[in-house]
Motif scaffolding. Structure first.
Motif, short mmCIF file in Angstrom:
data_model
loop_
_atom_site.label_atom_id
_atom_site.label_comp_id
_atom_site.label_asym_id
_atom_site.label_seq_id
_atom_site.Cartn_x
_atom_site.Cartn_y
_atom_site.Cartn_z
N ASN A 369 -63.65 76.91 36.00
CA ASN A 369 -63.68 76.95 34.53
C ASN A 369 -62.52 76.17 33.91
O ASN A 369 -62.14 76.39 32.77
N PHE A 370 -61.91 75.31 34.69
CA PHE A 370 -60.83 74.46 34.18
C PHE A 370 -61.39 73.05 34.01
O PHE A 370 -61.89 72.45 34.97
N PRO A 371 -61.32 72.47 32.81
CA PRO A 371 -61.99 71.19 32.58
C PRO A 371 -61.44 70.05 33.45
O PRO A 371 -60.24 70.00 33.71
N GLU A 372 -62.34 69.17 33.90
CA GLU A 372 -61.91 67.97 34.65
C GLU A 372 -60.94 67.18 33.77
O GLU A 372 -61.15 67.07 32.57
N GLY A 373 -59.92 66.63 34.39
CA GLY A 373 -59.00 65.74 33.66
C GLY A 373 -57.99 66.46 32.78
O GLY A 373 -57.05 65.84 32.29
N ALA A 374 -58.18 67.76 32.58
CA ALA A 374 -57.23 68.49 31.71
C ALA A 374 -55.98 68.87 32.49
O ALA A 374 -55.96 68.84 33.72
N ALA A 375 -54.92 69.21 31.77
CA ALA A 375 -53.68 69.67 32.41
C ALA A 375 -53.02 70.72 31.53
O ALA A 375 -53.02 70.58 30.31
N GLU A 376 -52.52 71.76 32.15
CA GLU A 376 -51.70 72.75 31.43
C GLU A 376 -50.29 72.61 31.96
O GLU A 376 -50.08 72.64 33.18
N VAL A 377 -49.33 72.45 31.08
CA VAL A 377 -47.96 72.21 31.54
C VAL A 377 -47.10 73.44 31.29
O VAL A 377 -47.12 74.02 30.20
N PHE A 378 -46.36 73.84 32.33
CA PHE A 378 -45.48 75.02 32.21
C PHE A 378 -44.05 74.64 32.57
O PHE A 378 -43.82 73.72 33.35
N ASP A 379 -43.15 75.40 31.99
CA ASP A 379 -41.75 75.19 32.27
C ASP A 379 -41.35 76.12 33.41
O ASP A 379 -41.65 77.32 33.37
N ALA A 380 -40.70 75.58 34.42
CA ALA A 380 -40.33 76.42 35.57
C ALA A 380 -38.84 76.24 35.86
O ALA A 380 -38.39 75.11 36.09
N PRO A 381 -38.08 77.32 35.83
CA PRO A 381 -36.64 77.19 36.09
C PRO A 381 -36.39 76.70 37.51
O PRO A 381 -37.13 77.02 38.43
N LEU A 382 -35.33 75.90 37.66
CA LEU A 382 -35.00 75.39 38.99
C LEU A 382 -34.17 76.38 39.81
O LEU A 382 -33.97 76.18 41.01
N HIS A 383 -33.69 77.42 39.15
CA HIS A 383 -32.94 78.44 39.89
C HIS A 383 -33.18 79.78 39.23
O HIS A 383 -33.19 79.87 38.01
N PRO A 384 -33.37 80.84 40.01
CA PRO A 384 -33.75 82.12 39.41
C PRO A 384 -32.63 82.78 38.59
O PRO A 384 -32.92 83.54 37.67
N THR A 385 -31.37 82.51 38.93
CA THR A 385 -30.30 83.21 38.22
C THR A 385 -29.31 82.27 37.55
O THR A 385 -28.61 82.67 36.64
N ASP A 386 -29.27 81.01 37.99
CA ASP A 386 -28.28 80.10 37.44
C ASP A 386 -28.96 79.11 36.49
O ASP A 386 -29.58 78.15 36.91
N ALA A 387 -28.79 79.36 35.18
CA ALA A 387 -29.49 78.57 34.18
C ALA A 387 -28.99 77.13 34.15
O ALA A 387 -29.68 76.24 33.63
N SER A 388 -27.81 76.88 34.70
CA SER A 388 -27.28 75.52 34.63
C SER A 388 -28.11 74.52 35.46
O SER A 388 -27.97 73.32 35.31
N PHE A 389 -28.98 75.03 36.31
CA PHE A 389 -29.86 74.13 37.05
C PHE A 389 -30.93 73.51 36.14
O PHE A 389 -31.51 72.50 36.47
N GLY A 390 -31.20 74.16 35.00
CA GLY A 390 -32.25 73.66 34.12
C GLY A 390 -33.63 74.00 34.67
O GLY A 390 -33.79 74.92 35.47
N SER A 391 -34.61 73.23 34.24
CA SER A 391 -35.97 73.53 34.68
C SER A 391 -36.74 72.23 34.88
O SER A 391 -36.25 71.15 34.58
N ARG A 392 -37.91 72.36 35.44
CA ARG A 392 -38.79 71.20 35.58
C ARG A 392 -40.16 71.64 35.06
O ARG A 392 -40.42 72.82 34.87
N LYS A 393 -41.03 70.65 34.83
CA LYS A 393 -42.38 70.96 34.37
C LYS A 393 -43.31 71.06 35.57
O LYS A 393 -43.22 70.24 36.49
N VAL A 394 -44.16 72.06 35.56
CA VAL A 394 -45.22 72.08 36.57
C VAL A 394 -46.57 72.00 35.85
O VAL A 394 -46.76 72.61 34.79
N GLU A 395 -47.45 71.21 36.43
CA GLU A 395 -48.72 70.91 35.76
C GLU A 395 -49.87 71.52 36.52
O GLU A 395 -50.08 71.21 37.69
#
Ligand code: ATP
Ligand code: MG
Length: 575
Positions: A369-395
């Motif tokens: 039920n996920f359309p062909e060619g579509a993408a949902e983008v989420f923000d994912a932290p690069l470290h569970p406790t240290d925010a200074s790592f920042g985050s990356r996008k997962v699609e």
């Protein structure tokens, strides 16, 4: 351990504070009693016939740590290169590299026992003149026989009372190369009836026509370890000569040579327990055999307990130093649980590695039920406790990979990952439901048909229903292929040397110590190859991009260590 602030001139790594040890107590007492004029000089004396292993790391940390007890303390690097067979400059270079990497610096104090060959030879002549040494012309067999045993007193060699001039003449001619290997040896004249077999006129020199990696063919006689070692220490002004326990019964001899030559401020030998580690071997002889017989790819094979192997696998110098501090220094033999080393490695990696997702044994999932060619983008932290790592996008895309193990067709109740009709959370993304299982002709599961809950964007269902399991994933369209090497303990048994007589220790090699996975899928965040970098693949372990084999477009990753912490469990049980 050593107080780093007292050692400002040195750029040496600071051994982590650990409990003191008995050697530290001895040296501190000597310092406060003003012995050795307040000097502390130690040495690390490798024989350049192999690469350094983690047992050597213990000795290095100890020797440099002890020298740092005094502000003017120093630790010499001395190559104990008195046996030309098997010694090589390749090993000299690797040893220097590994000590520096471990974080220690011997500055300009780089010495070689072979630099003392001339001096040692002069000492030998002197001992002959003083009636303390003689040339023995018996065969090896006769010498061995005459030496007796613990139960049988020794008997004098018929050459024992040969005039000093005759011995001197023979020794000179031995040096000139007049005789074949084994024709004569030089022996110290101590006591053939000593209860200590080592004191029964030990060998000082033997003829050995072998080129030396530094002195070439200049010498054809070479000094024996017991004669050369203590005197090399004394020549360098070493105050505390720290060595492993097997040298305890060499100590009387060590002292005898040093006293016979008559040094003012002789070094003191102190023995400590060598490190033995479960599921591996820490003896160069055995490590050499593993390399020679190609049971491993080389000295730096990531399964090897060498510093080169551990470094390539992804163990940091800090982790190894911290391990050495934690095991301490004991007087009695020490068998260390390898889980303690693994614990030190995890503790070091946990705060400093970014988290990313990788699927090692991919199973394809089509989200119908996920359309062909579509993408949902989420923000994912690069470290569970240290925010200074920042985050990356997962699609999230219509087709994703999940770990084969995270799906089970006939799952028990406690299995909280994906099963037919069941729901699971795709980390950072959404709730997924397994609608259909596709199999090949042989009945193997090859694909899952699933649906996603659009209202669970970000990972939680809108209606508050409980989803127990969370699994990692990567999108098929953006994933990158990589090779992943899973390493396990090199030997199956905790003590690999415990084999029936006549059998090789190699029979205990763990056949699964390396598992190579070629079709692993990494998230695109890792697209640019950067050998040596380290990450945690979520839920799987810590991984290091291989410095030898990884290339842009064909990355190779080593599993440094899994996440399962055996030591934490043991420690938890204990306390
Ligand atoms: P191997 O038995 O592995 O050949 P070795 O003692 O012959 O080791 P060397 O190069 O002579 O190797 O060792 C240099 C120094 O490192 C020595 O002072 C030795 O005592 C120390 N050392 C070697 N192995 C260990 C160990 N497992 N634990 C602690 N110290 C060690
Ligand atoms: Mg040795």
């Amino acid at each position: 351990m050593a107080n780093p602030t007292t050692n400002e001139s040195s750029s040496n790594a600071r051994p982590d504070d650990g409990p003191g040890n008995f050697i530290e107590d001895i040296v501190k007492d000597d310092l406060s009693a003003g012995k050795h004029g307040g000097r502390v000089v130690t040495r690390f004396p490798p024989e350049p016939n192999g690469y350094l292993h983690v047992g050597h790391a213990k000795s290095i940390c100890l020797n440099f740590g002890i020298s740092a007890l005094s502000p003017s303390g120093v630790c010499n690097l001395r190559f104990d290169d008195t046996n030309p067979l098997g010694e090589d400059t390749e090993f000299v270079e690797s040893i220097k590299h590994d000590i520096r990497w471990l974080g220690f610096d011997w500055a300009d104090r780089e010495y070689y026992a072979s630099d003392y060959f001339e001096k040692l030879y002069d000492f030998a002549e002197r001992l002959i003149r003083e009636g303390k040494a003689y040339v023995d012309s018996q065969t090896d067999e006769q010498i061995k026989e005459g030496r007796g045993s613990f139960h049988k007193p020794g008997v004098d060699s018929p050459f024992r009372d040969r005039p000093a001039d005759e011995s001197l003449d023979l020794l000179r001619r031995m040096r000139e190369g007049e005789f074949e290997d084994g024709a004569h040896v030089l022996r110290a004249k101590i006591d053939m009836r000593s209860t200590d077999v080592k004191m029964r006129d030990p060998l000082m020199y033997r003829i050995r026509r072998a080129p030396h990696h530094r002195t070439g063919t200049k010498w054809c006689i070479y000094p024996m370890y017991d004669f050369a070692h203590g005197l090399s220490d004394a020549i360098e002004g070493v105050t505390h000569s720290l060595c492993s326990l097997e040298f305890q019964n060499h100590r009387a001899l060590y002292d005898w040579f040093v006293n016979a030559i008559g040094f003012d401020d002789p070094p003191r030998q102190i023995e400590f327990a060598r490190l033995n580690l479960g599921y591996t071997v820490l003896s160069k002889r055995w490590l050499q055999q593993l390399v020679r017989e190609k049971h491993v790819t080389g000295w730096d094979d990531p399964r090897m307990p060498t510093l080169a192997g551990m470094r390539r696998r992804g163990f940091s110098a800090a982790a190894i130093r911290s391990f050495c501090t934690r095991i301490g220094v004991a007087r009695n033999d020490q068998q260390v649980d390898i889980a303690l080393l693994e614990h030190a490695v995890r503790s070091d990696l946990d705060p400093r590695t970014p988290r990313v997702m990788a699927v090692l044994r991919p199973l394809k999932v089509v989200i119908e039920n996920f359309p062909e060619g579509a993408a949902e983008v989420f923000d994912a932290p690069l470290h569970p406790t240290d925010a200074s790592f920042g985050s990356r996008k997962v699609e999230l895309r219509r087709e994703v990979y999940i770990e084969h193990d995270d799906f089970m067709e006939n799952a028990p109740k406690q299995f909280f990952r994906l099963k037919p009709g069941g729901e699971v959370r795709l980390r950072y993304a959404c709730i997924l439901k397994c609608e259909n299982v596709i199999k090949d002709d042989a009945g193997n599961v090859v694909e899952l048909r699933c649906s996603w809950d659009e209202a669970s964007r970000g990972g939680n269902p809108a209606d508050g229903r409980k989803i127990k399991g969370t699994i990692h994933w990567v999108s098929a369209a953006t994933a990158m292929d990589a090779e992943v090497r899973l390493y396990d303990r090199l030997f199956s048994a905790e003590d690999p040397t415990d084999v029936p007589e006549g059998e090789s220790f190699t029979r205990g090699l763990n056949p699964d110590s390396l598992v190579t996975l070629r079709g692993a899928k990494l998230e695109p965040h890792l697209a640019a190859s950067q050998p040596g970098r380290q990450v945690q693949f979520e839920r799987l372990g810590y991984f290091t991009e291989d410095v030898n084999d990884s290339k842009p477009g064909a990355q190779v990753w080593n599993r440094t260590i899994s996440l399962k912490d055996g030591w934490a469990k043991i420690a938890g049980k204990l306390g």
